[in-house]
Design a protein around this motif. Structure first.
Motif, PDB file in Angstrom:
ATOM      1  N   GLY A 501     -31.946   8.223   9.791  1.00  0.00           N
ATOM      2  CA  GLY A 501     -31.039   8.315  10.599  1.00  0.00           C
ATOM      3  C   GLY A 501     -29.611   8.779  10.129  1.00  0.00           C
ATOM      4  O   GLY A 501     -28.933   8.792  10.358  1.00  0.00           O
ATOM      5  N   ARG A 502     -29.464   7.173  10.529  1.00  0.00           N
ATOM      6  CA  ARG A 502     -28.480   6.719  11.099  1.00  0.00           C
ATOM      7  C   ARG A 502     -27.493   5.741  10.016  1.00  0.00           C
ATOM      8  O   ARG A 502     -28.175   4.892   8.579  1.00  0.00           O
ATOM      9  CB  ARG A 502     -28.578   5.404  12.182  1.00  0.00           C
ATOM     10  N   LYS A 503     -26.727   5.625   9.522  1.00  0.00           N
ATOM     11  CA  LYS A 503     -25.800   5.110   8.938  1.00  0.00           C
ATOM     12  C   LYS A 503     -25.266   3.240   9.049  1.00  0.00           C
ATOM     13  O   LYS A 503     -24.091   3.497  10.212  1.00  0.00           O
ATOM     14  CB  LYS A 503     -24.306   5.985   8.346  1.00  0.00           C
ATOM     15  N   LEU A 504     -24.994   2.880   8.081  1.00  0.00           N
ATOM     16  CA  LEU A 504     -24.370   1.626   8.795  1.00  0.00           C
ATOM     17  C   LEU A 504     -22.972   1.561   7.920  1.00  0.00           C
ATOM     18  O   LEU A 504     -23.294   1.822   7.125  1.00  0.00           O
ATOM     19  CB  LEU A 504     -25.501   0.493   7.943  1.00  0.00           C
ATOM     20  N   ILE A 505     -21.789   1.193   8.905  1.00  0.00           N
ATOM     21  CA  ILE A 505     -20.523   1.352   8.109  1.00  0.00           C
ATOM     22  C   ILE A 505     -20.598  -0.142   7.935  1.00  0.00           C
ATOM     23  O   ILE A 505     -20.239  -0.796   9.167  1.00  0.00           O
ATOM     24  CB  ILE A 505     -19.548   2.055   9.303  1.00  0.00           C
ATOM     25  N   LEU A 506     -19.548  -0.324   6.733  1.00  0.00           N
ATOM     26  CA  LEU A 506     -19.064  -1.721   7.052  1.00  0.00           C
ATOM     27  C   LEU A 506     -17.824  -1.609   6.571  1.00  0.00           C
ATOM     28  O   LEU A 506     -17.200  -0.911   5.653  1.00  0.00           O
ATOM     29  CB  LEU A 506     -19.744  -3.047   6.007  1.00  0.00           C
ATOM     30  N   GLU A 507     -16.537  -2.307   7.384  1.00  0.00           N
ATOM     31  CA  GLU A 507     -15.389  -1.827   7.154  1.00  0.00           C
ATOM     32  C   GLU A 507     -14.889  -4.207   6.648  1.00  0.00           C
ATOM     33  O   GLU A 507     -14.917  -4.140   7.854  1.00  0.00           O
ATOM     34  CB  GLU A 507     -14.609  -0.916   8.441  1.00  0.00           C
ATOM     35  N   LEU A 508     -14.523  -4.056   5.440  1.00  0.00           N
ATOM     36  CA  LEU A 508     -14.532  -5.472   5.370  1.00  0.00           C
ATOM     37  C   LEU A 508     -13.032  -5.018   5.639  1.00  0.00           C
ATOM     38  O   LEU A 508     -11.615  -4.409   5.181  1.00  0.00           O
ATOM     39  CB  LEU A 508     -14.621  -5.241   3.162  1.00  0.00           C
ATOM     40  N   PRO A 509     -12.732  -7.201   6.097  1.00  0.00           N
ATOM     41  CA  PRO A 509     -11.114  -7.378   5.781  1.00  0.00           C
ATOM     42  C   PRO A 509     -10.384  -6.869   5.409  1.00  0.00           C
ATOM     43  O   PRO A 509     -10.354  -7.755   4.034  1.00  0.00           O
ATOM     44  CB  PRO A 509     -11.227  -8.912   6.372  1.00  0.00           C
ATOM     45  N   GLY A 510      -8.611  -6.757   5.465  1.00  0.00           N
ATOM     46  CA  GLY A 510      -8.288  -7.183   3.924  1.00  0.00           C
ATOM     47  C   GLY A 510      -7.304  -8.295   3.856  1.00  0.00           C
ATOM     48  O   GLY A 510      -7.195  -9.517   4.921  1.00  0.00           O
ATOM     49  N   GLY A 511      -6.519  -8.915   3.077  1.00  0.00           N
ATOM     50  CA  GLY A 511      -5.942 -10.402   3.208  1.00  0.00           C
ATOM     51  C   GLY A 511      -4.560 -10.024   3.793  1.00  0.00           C
ATOM     52  O   GLY A 511      -4.070  -9.025   3.838  1.00  0.00           O
ATOM     53  N   GLY A 512      -4.158 -11.490   3.896  1.00  0.00           N
ATOM     54  CA  GLY A 512      -2.856 -11.688   5.205  1.00  0.00           C
ATOM     55  C   GLY A 512      -0.962 -11.224   4.033  1.00  0.00           C
ATOM     56  O   GLY A 512      -1.389 -11.363   3.234  1.00  0.00           O
ATOM     57  N   GLY A 513      -0.525 -10.917   4.908  1.00  0.00           N
ATOM     58  CA  GLY A 513       0.369 -10.984   3.606  1.00  0.00           C
ATOM     59  C   GLY A 513       1.199 -11.848   3.440  1.00  0.00           C
ATOM     60  O   GLY A 513       1.405 -12.593   4.408  1.00  0.00           O
ATOM     61  N   TYR A 514       2.349 -11.753   2.729  1.00  0.00           N
ATOM     62  CA  TYR A 514       3.632 -12.821   2.543  1.00  0.00           C
ATOM     63  C   TYR A 514       4.590 -12.848   2.770  1.00  0.00           C
ATOM     64  O   TYR A 514       5.419 -11.559   1.457  1.00  0.00           O
ATOM     65  CB  TYR A 514       2.981 -13.825   0.629  1.00  0.00           C
ATOM     66  N   GLY A 515       5.466 -13.614   3.201  1.00  0.00           N
ATOM     67  CA  GLY A 515       6.892 -12.886   3.419  1.00  0.00           C
ATOM     68  C   GLY A 515       7.112 -12.155   4.606  1.00  0.00           C
ATOM     69  O   GLY A 515       6.509 -11.653   4.670  1.00  0.00           O
ATOM     70  N   ASP A 516       8.601 -12.051   4.936  1.00  0.00           N
ATOM     71  CA  ASP A 516       8.932 -11.268   5.450  1.00  0.00           C
ATOM     72  C   ASP A 516       8.829  -9.707   5.449  1.00  0.00           C
ATOM     73  O   ASP A 516       9.268  -9.498   4.553  1.00  0.00           O
ATOM     74  CB  ASP A 516      10.578 -11.648   5.480  1.00  0.00           C
TER      75      ASP A 516
END
Length: 538
Positions: A501-516
């Motif tokens: 009855g429960r759900k497993l939730i995965l929130e995957l990481p995003g990549g780093g940005g480049y430049g100002d």
């Protein structure tokens, strides 16, 4: 060599690459495990009689290809030439002589023409189960992680060793899938052998010596030209990751010499008591891949190109020795390119992408009926990817497996393998690091068992407590999250339980940005908002 001779050799080289590509596609089409069939977690290649890789298939992963390039030599050391026969196939899953952990099966087959050994074909694939504790970080030694197969004959003169098959069936939870994959691997090499023999007979070759010398000499000349153009010196980098129950520091020194490039992992944290250690054969594979991406991405990968890279390390978590547990060796192996590229960014400023999610967010699910109920039991493996780091002139790719390059498994194929439902699988807004060029987005995945079922899962996640860094002023990507739908936080590694009855939730990481970030144009931000990559108020 005349121009006509050069053209003829180049045509044969391309023909050889097509041979190994068909070899790999045979495995892709016949494999039983979804990790192979749907995600391409495999490798295939052809080697000369001395064990030097002539060509690899494009289909496959760097970790498998580059470890396989070294593994063939281990097979040759264990099985003498006078014990090799037409129709033979050899096998192992030894982490230190194969591809780094027990779940990867490596097979090598000699190829004979007119009674003479002319080549070896090799292939690898990840199988769904090898017994033991299952695919996870909880083992305290390699002996707990599953069945170990030393280098031995799976088939002799075309006849399969059925004792090996019976031992396999008695030790794994999914015997039909595992045994089926063994036969698929053997068939993969057989197809390569047949196509090579057809090619050699058609062209009139009795050996690959001349073609091999052409391949290696052209590769050596091209590689040397690229390395000579690099700045000379040494540069270091450190990268902190989640580890199992405490952070782990990875360290590397990259040195560019006149005719080769060196990587040294001195300074990396010691081996762990958990199954997150990485044998050097796998660390080396991904270090070489990172160097190849920077130095010569367009030059074919073979024994001659790999010979320009040397990798060394004292005993540590990137050079784990037997009997260390190594089931999740891919986590730190997949971090090695960011580690190496971070050092290279000091030598080549403005040329290196930001850090990304790195390690795949693999999850192994063991589903079963609730107590007293009836239904299916199944072992389900999913490969999932976070975002790549932004590049010096482009946004990062979202939900993309770098550096492994494996494909995302279709939801339908995953649900077909066991009693689970994927309720949501979509890009994760606002997860890419801000910058002149935005980091790639992670994704959100919701998983539940079907009615009357529950499941345990092995978490194999990182970048939960240590998100990917941006580069040259870019902001870090957003860290990953592992939780249940009632808000309960779960650990990023180890076996855990999800009640019915429960759900497993995965929130995957995003990549780093480049430049100002101030340099990101209004049109680019408007486009991000219109596509839901960032919120309206961002």
């Amino acid at each position: 060599m005349s121009d006509i001779g050069e053209i003829r050799m180049q045509v044969m080289w391309n023909r050889l690459i097509s041979v190994v590509e068909e070899q790999a596609l045979t495995l892709l089409r016949t494999a039983f495990s979804t990790s192979v069939r749907e995600s391409g977690d495999l490798s295939a290649g052809v080697f000369d009689p001395r064990g030097q890789m002539l060509a690899q298939a494009v289909t496959g992963t760097p970790g498998h290809v580059n470890t396989m390039a070294e593994a063939v030599l281990h097979f040759m050391n264990e099985i003498s030439r006078d014990q090799m026969f037409a129709g033979d196939t050899y096998v192992t899953n030894d982490p230190w002589q194969g591809t780094g952990h027990l779940h990867d099966i490596t097979m090598v087959s000699p190829s004979f023409l007119n009674g003479e050994l002319v080549a070896f074909f090799a292939c690898t694939a990840h199988v769904v189960d090898v017994g033991g504790r299952g695919f996870g970080a909880d083992g305290k030694s390699v002996y707990e992680e599953g069945i170990q197969i030393p280098i031995m004959k799976f088939a002799k003169k075309g006849k399969v060793n059925l004792d090996v098959v019976r031992i396999l069936r008695a030790n794994v939870r999914e015997p039909n899938q595992v045994v089926g994959d063994f036969y698929s691997l053997a068939a993969c090499n057989e197809v390569g052998h047949r196509r090579l023999v057809d090619m050699m007979k058609e062209i009139g070759l009795t050996s690959l010596d001349g073609l091999g010398e052409f391949i290696f000499s052209r590769t050596r000349d091209a590689m040397l030209e690229r390395i000579e153009a690099l700045p000379k010196g040494s540069w270091s980098n450190e990268l902190v990751t989640d580890g199992y129950d405490e952070p782990v520091k990875l360290a590397a020194m990259v040195s560019v010499r006149d005719d080769h490039v060196e990587v040294d992992f001195t300074g990396t944290d010691p081996m762990s008591r958990w199954g997150i250690n990485c044998p050097i054969i796998y660390s080396k594979a991904y270090a070489c891949y990172a160097l190849k991406c920077m130095v010569a991405p367009d030059i074919p990968n073979n024994a001659a190109s790999l010979a320009f890279f040397t990798v060394s390390s004292p005993v540590n978590i990137l050079n784990a020795v037997r009997p260390a547990p190594v089931a999740l060796r891919h986590i730190f192996g997949h971090m090695v390119p960011d580690l190496v590229l971070g050092a290279f960014s000091k030598a080549l400023p403005g040329k290196i992408l930001a850090e990304g999610a790195g390690a795949l967010w693999n999850i192994h699910i063991s589903a079963r009926p609730v107590a007293g109920g009836s239904g299916r039991r199944a072992e389900v493996l999913m490969f999932n990817s976070g975002g790549m780091g932004a590049r010096p002139e482009l946004d990062g790719l979202s939900a993309t497996a770098f550096p492994s390059g494996v494909h995302t498994m279709p939801i339908e194929a995953t649900e077909h393998t066991g009693p689970i439902v994927i309720w949501r699988k979509e890009l994760r807004p606002n997860s890419g690091g801000d910058g002149e060029f935005r980091g790639g987005l992670g994704q959100i995945i919701e998983i539940a068992a079907t009615d009357g079922h529950e499941f345990d899962f092995s978490a194999m996640f990182d970048r939960v407590n240590h998100p990917p860094h941006g580069r040259d002023g870019g902001k870090p990507g957003v860290a990953g999250v592992v939780r249940l739908d009632d808000g309960t936080r779960m650990r990023p590694k180890g076996w855990q339980h999800v009640p019915a009855g429960r759900k497993l939730i995965l929130e995957l990481p995003g990549g780093g940005g480049y430049g100002d970030p101030a340099k990101r144009g209004a049109a680019a931000r408007a486009n991000d908002r219109s596509k839901g990559y960032i919120s309206e108020n961002e």
